[in-house]
Design a protein around this motif. Sequence first.
Motif, PDB file in Angstrom:
ATOM      1  N   ASN A 254      -8.038   3.471  -4.805  1.00  0.00           N
ATOM      2  CA  ASN A 254      -7.286   4.655  -5.235  1.00  0.00           C
ATOM      3  C   ASN A 254      -7.921   5.366  -6.436  1.00  0.00           C
ATOM      4  OD1 ASN A 254      -5.485   4.024  -3.254  1.00  0.00           O
ATOM      5  ND2 ASN A 254      -3.917   3.231  -4.613  1.00  0.00           N
TER       6      ASN A 254
ATOM      7  N   TYR B 112      -3.776  -2.917 -14.178  1.00  0.00           N
ATOM      8  CA  TYR B 112      -3.131  -1.635 -13.835  1.00  0.00           C
ATOM      9  C   TYR B 112      -2.735  -1.576 -12.366  1.00  0.00           C
ATOM     10  CZ  TYR B 112      -3.738   0.493 -18.361  1.00  0.00           C
ATOM     11  OH  TYR B 112      -3.627   0.786 -19.691  1.00  0.00           O
ATOM     12  N   LYS B 113      -3.552  -2.127 -11.516  1.00  0.00           N
ATOM     13  CA  LYS B 113      -3.249  -2.148 -10.086  1.00  0.00           C
ATOM     14  C   LYS B 113      -1.945  -2.915  -9.842  1.00  0.00           C
ATOM     15  CE  LYS B 113      -5.821  -3.577  -5.984  1.00  0.00           C
ATOM     16  NZ  LYS B 113      -7.112  -4.132  -5.587  1.00  0.00           N
TER      17      LYS B 113
ATOM     18  N   PHE C 208       0.394  -3.524 -12.009  1.00  0.00           N
ATOM     19  CA  PHE C 208       1.479  -2.785 -12.643  1.00  0.00           C
ATOM     20  C   PHE C 208       1.973  -1.650 -11.750  1.00  0.00           C
ATOM     21  CE2 PHE C 208       2.905   0.865 -15.156  1.00  0.00           C
ATOM     22  CZ  PHE C 208       3.975   0.302 -15.828  1.00  0.00           C
ATOM     23  N   TYR C 209       1.074  -0.837 -11.237  1.00  0.00           N
ATOM     24  CA  TYR C 209       1.469   0.326 -10.439  1.00  0.00           C
ATOM     25  C   TYR C 209       1.945  -0.043  -9.037  1.00  0.00           C
ATOM     26  CZ  TYR C 209       0.037   3.521 -14.058  1.00  0.00           C
ATOM     27  OH  TYR C 209      -0.053   4.205 -15.237  1.00  0.00           O
ATOM     28  N   GLN C 210       1.526  -1.183  -8.518  1.00  0.00           N
ATOM     29  CA  GLN C 210       1.994  -1.606  -7.203  1.00  0.00           C
ATOM     30  C   GLN C 210       3.389  -2.200  -7.269  1.00  0.00           C
ATOM     31  OE1 GLN C 210      -1.236  -4.119  -5.930  1.00  0.00           O
ATOM     32  NE2 GLN C 210      -2.322  -2.414  -4.984  1.00  0.00           N
TER      33      GLN C 210
ATOM     34  N   PRO D 167       5.997  -1.579 -10.130  1.00  0.00           N
ATOM     35  CA  PRO D 167       6.386  -1.074 -11.454  1.00  0.00           C
ATOM     36  C   PRO D 167       7.652  -1.696 -12.031  1.00  0.00           C
ATOM     37  CG  PRO D 167       6.693   0.610  -9.758  1.00  0.00           C
ATOM     38  CD  PRO D 167       6.019  -0.546  -9.102  1.00  0.00           C
TER      39      PRO D 167
END
Length: 141
Positions: free
Chosen positions: A57, A106-107, A109-111, A113
């Motif tokens: 992404n 971050y991956k 975290f964003y997958q 939230p």
Amino acid sequence: ATRPWQHVLEPLSGYLTLAKSLYNNNSKGEAYNFGPNPSQNYSVSELINEMSSYWENVNWKNKKVKKDNFHEASLLKLNCDKALSDLNWSPTLSFEETVEMTVEWYKKFYQNPNKSMYDFTVSQINYFTKKFTQNDNNCLK
């Protein structure tokens, strides 16, 4: 632009090394830079390319905006020779490991939230600590 990219745990390990040295009266309270090896300066585009190898992404388009009053240095570097010389401190992670750990955090975290990042963050700290102590940086031993 070329920057000295590093994981947040790198300077923290430097501060802990300095704290131990101060505690043991082996150094004075002086200023130190804690950053990546000089050979680890990479451009923003190289960072994005490395990030994209860990997360599909990630993408970036360079939109050059001409601003007459805006100046940014094209090269930033930190000289960490004093930390190596006085404290025997050196960075632990390679550029690739730095990017991988950051992207994975971050991956995750964003997958998810709404899920706590505590356990994953602790696992990354433990991974870093193990690598740090294996590199003969002994402030955490």
